[in-house]
Motif scaffolding. Sequence first.
Motif, PDB file in Angstrom:
ATOM      1  N   SER A   1     -20.081 -11.698 -22.607  1.00  0.00           N
ATOM      2  CA  SER A   1     -21.057 -12.061 -21.671  1.00  0.00           C
ATOM      3  C   SER A   1     -21.009 -13.578 -21.648  1.00  0.00           C
ATOM      4  CB  SER A   1     -22.544 -11.395 -21.798  1.00  0.00           C
ATOM      5  OG  SER A   1     -23.081 -11.498 -23.209  1.00  0.00           O
TER       6      SER A   1
ATOM      7  N   PRO B   1     -21.329  -3.952 -17.073  1.00  0.00           N
ATOM      8  CA  PRO B   1     -21.991  -3.572 -15.619  1.00  0.00           C
ATOM      9  C   PRO B   1     -22.707  -4.861 -15.336  1.00  0.00           C
ATOM     10  CG  PRO B   1     -22.428  -1.725 -17.055  1.00  0.00           C
ATOM     11  CD  PRO B   1     -21.787  -2.731 -17.906  1.00  0.00           C
ATOM     12  N   GLY B   2     -22.392  -5.515 -14.339  1.00  0.00           N
ATOM     13  CA  GLY B   2     -23.077  -6.511 -13.729  1.00  0.00           C
ATOM     14  C   GLY B   2     -22.570  -7.894 -13.964  1.00  0.00           C
TER      15      GLY B   2
ATOM     16  N   ASP C   1     -16.458  -6.097 -11.675  1.00  0.00           N
ATOM     17  CA  ASP C   1     -15.783  -6.324 -10.370  1.00  0.00           C
ATOM     18  C   ASP C   1     -14.540  -7.009 -10.352  1.00  0.00           C
ATOM     19  OD1 ASP C   1     -16.734  -8.788 -11.131  1.00  0.00           O
ATOM     20  OD2 ASP C   1     -17.244  -9.230  -8.911  1.00  0.00           O
TER      21      ASP C   1
END
Length: 443
Positions: free
Chosen positions: A119, A130-131, A135
């Motif tokens: 992150s 996630p988040g 994607d």
Amino acid sequence: MSRQRRPCRLVYTDERFVHAKRSYPGIPLLVDGDEHFVDPVCDYLRARIVYGSLNTSSARTYAEHILHFWNHLQARGLPYDEINDEVLLEWLNAQADASDTTRGARCDAVFDLYVWLESEGYVHRMVRIPGVNDDEPFRPQLSSRPAKANSFRRNSSKLGIVSALRPKQTATLPLPTPDTDDIGRLHAAVDTAPNLDVADRNHLLLDWYLQVGVRRMEWRSLTLAQIPPLEVIDAASARLHAIEIPLTTTKGGRPRHVGALPELLERTREYIEGPRQQLVDRFRAKLGKAYREPDEVFLSNKTGGPMEPKAISNLLNTLFEQAKVQGHGHRLRATYLTRLFEAELMLEQARITAHPGSKQLVDFELVLRRVAERAGHRHIDSLRPYLTLARKRLARQPGTEQLLTVQQLLDAKLAELAHTEALLRVRKEELDEDIANSRHQST
């Protein structure tokens, strides 16, 4: 021949590490076998403490787990940013001597580190978060799965994932909670110490755990200034009041107040002015100006300094073994919590009896919050089993506003009686053995 690299190790910051005008001593930092700081790990641990409000004791535990993994990587000659599930699984499988709980905690520490590294941009496409990067089309090197709510982890990942390789936890029976007879045997075991001054200190250790519910570090960190003078103690005793003691060194660094009985504080004051003062005088005579009297109340008879946490755990474990009581020292807090719930329920029921029109049912959530605040628990769900146990054991009866103190006094006297009975049994066994030996010698 290739040079054998030394294993990684941990070092710790001192009070000179300052951020935003606040000192942060005790932050663990990872040093590799070439005596270089491992910057990604050091940055992670600093960030968790400075920005994530993680207490240093928890950070130390996480750092020890990461250290275990980093030594595995160093032995394999693997760079930290090129590992995958195969490496992680190999490391977990090599820990055959560790329990599933320990292996799970180690796996969590390493995986949470890599989630943070991903992150923050230290590594790329190693973990799908996630988040953050879910994607992006890539195959992660470390697989994950959703973390179940209220599952094996008290502090589940903020991003809702755990390692897919995390060992499954096997169900374990809860440890027993010491009862009045167990406590009596523990006090009797203390009396077997050859040094009476040490016995006085160890009796106080048990009673601060049982009557006040302190944790190991909280007991160790009690200072002379926190114990009130005798005139204050006598005044509280005459009013049948417990005395509020502020604790500043606590789990999570959240200050709280605890209620201590005047009798316990009086005995603590007597220890300070008696055995403790004699210990300080002995070390002053031995070491001269090199010895500085600690601020802490309870001192080691071997060093003259505050007792080390591990020494306290070893002492309690030894007492439990000698007394043949199941469990370990921290279970004394379970005894305290059970008693505290019973007292709070009695007090709540007394209020209902005294004011039937204002309230008809016990507010169990309110009782939970009260006990959690008193005991220094952030998460009330961990206390629900104690509430259930107290509800089953407690007979409904009216009381007064002083029920909490009365219950504390009653528990203390019951423990004192059990201690005396256990001591009498020990003395009787010794006497019977002496009589039998005398008869054997006479024949």
